[in-house]
Motif scaffolding. Structure first.
Motif, PDB file in Angstrom:
ATOM      1  N   ALA A   1      -0.536  25.436 -21.291  1.00 21.40           N
ATOM      2  CA  ALA A   1      -0.015  26.438 -22.304  1.00 21.40           C
ATOM      3  C   ALA A   1       0.650  27.556 -21.555  1.00 21.40           C
ATOM      4  N   TYR A   2       1.788  27.977 -21.829  1.00 23.33           N
ATOM      5  CA  TYR A   2       2.743  28.833 -21.300  1.00 23.33           C
ATOM      6  C   TYR A   2       2.879  29.938 -22.158  1.00 23.33           C
ATOM      7  N   GLY A   3       2.429  29.914 -23.360  1.00 18.41           N
ATOM      8  CA  GLY A   3       2.622  31.168 -24.258  1.00 18.41           C
ATOM      9  C   GLY A   3       3.977  31.452 -24.691  1.00 18.41           C
ATOM     10  N   THR A   4       4.185  32.612 -24.624  1.00 22.00           N
ATOM     11  CA  THR A   4       5.579  33.299 -25.127  1.00 22.00           C
ATOM     12  C   THR A   4       6.453  33.686 -24.202  1.00 22.00           C
ATOM     13  N   ALA A  11       7.218  20.491 -16.966  1.00 20.72           N
ATOM     14  CA  ALA A  11       6.793  18.899 -16.832  1.00 20.72           C
ATOM     15  C   ALA A  11       5.471  18.411 -17.220  1.00 20.72           C
ATOM     16  N   ALA A  12       4.508  19.255 -16.843  1.00 22.35           N
ATOM     17  CA  ALA A  12       3.170  18.739 -17.101  1.00 22.35           C
ATOM     18  C   ALA A  12       2.920  18.936 -18.752  1.00 22.35           C
ATOM     19  N   VAL A  17       2.710  16.192 -24.309  1.00 21.45           N
ATOM     20  CA  VAL A  17       3.230  16.078 -25.438  1.00 21.45           C
ATOM     21  C   VAL A  17       3.843  14.462 -25.763  1.00 21.45           C
ATOM     22  N   THR A  18       4.239  13.741 -24.725  1.00 20.44           N
ATOM     23  CA  THR A  18       5.015  12.619 -24.729  1.00 20.44           C
ATOM     24  C   THR A  18       3.772  11.704 -24.821  1.00 20.44           C
ATOM     25  N   ARG A  19       2.641  11.695 -24.207  1.00 23.24           N
ATOM     26  CA  ARG A  19       1.592  10.852 -24.100  1.00 23.24           C
ATOM     27  C   ARG A  19       1.009  11.018 -25.654  1.00 23.24           C
TER      28      ARG A  19
END
Length: 96
Positions: A1-4, A11-12, A17-19
């Motif tokens: 998570a990278y927040g706002t 990439a991670a 999300v893709t998986r």
């Protein structure tokens, strides 16, 4: 998570999300994921976290941004789509 702090999807997080989503999460679409979409737009305070992101194909990502569709919900359970013409759909993440 990278927040706002950032709108860009690292990439991670993109891989996560893709998986989880396997293919475009727009109802009835099984196209490959081309873009990761903030359910609550980043410009409206939506965080760049896995529970605010879904995978969409190019066409449906642009349909949401330019065609008047609204997406709500939690990508781990159910996403609701609301169209400008009153159409409504729900979709769940694919199994496994």
């Amino acid at each position: 998570a990278y927040g706002t702090a950032t709108r860009s999807i690292p990439a991670a997080l993109r891989a996560h999300v893709t998986r989880r989503d396997h293919h475009c999460r727009f109802a009835g679409c099984r196209a490959r994921i081309d873009e990761i979409h903030h359910i609550v737009f980043f410009s409206h305070g939506g965080p760049t976290t896995h529970d605010n992101l879904i995978g969409l194909c190019w066409f449906h990502h642009h349909l949401v941004h330019e065609g008047g569709w609204t997406l709500t919900g939690n990508p781990a359970t159910t996403i609701h789509g609301h169209g400008p013409d009153g159409r409504h759909w729900t979709t769940s993440p694919p199994d496994g």
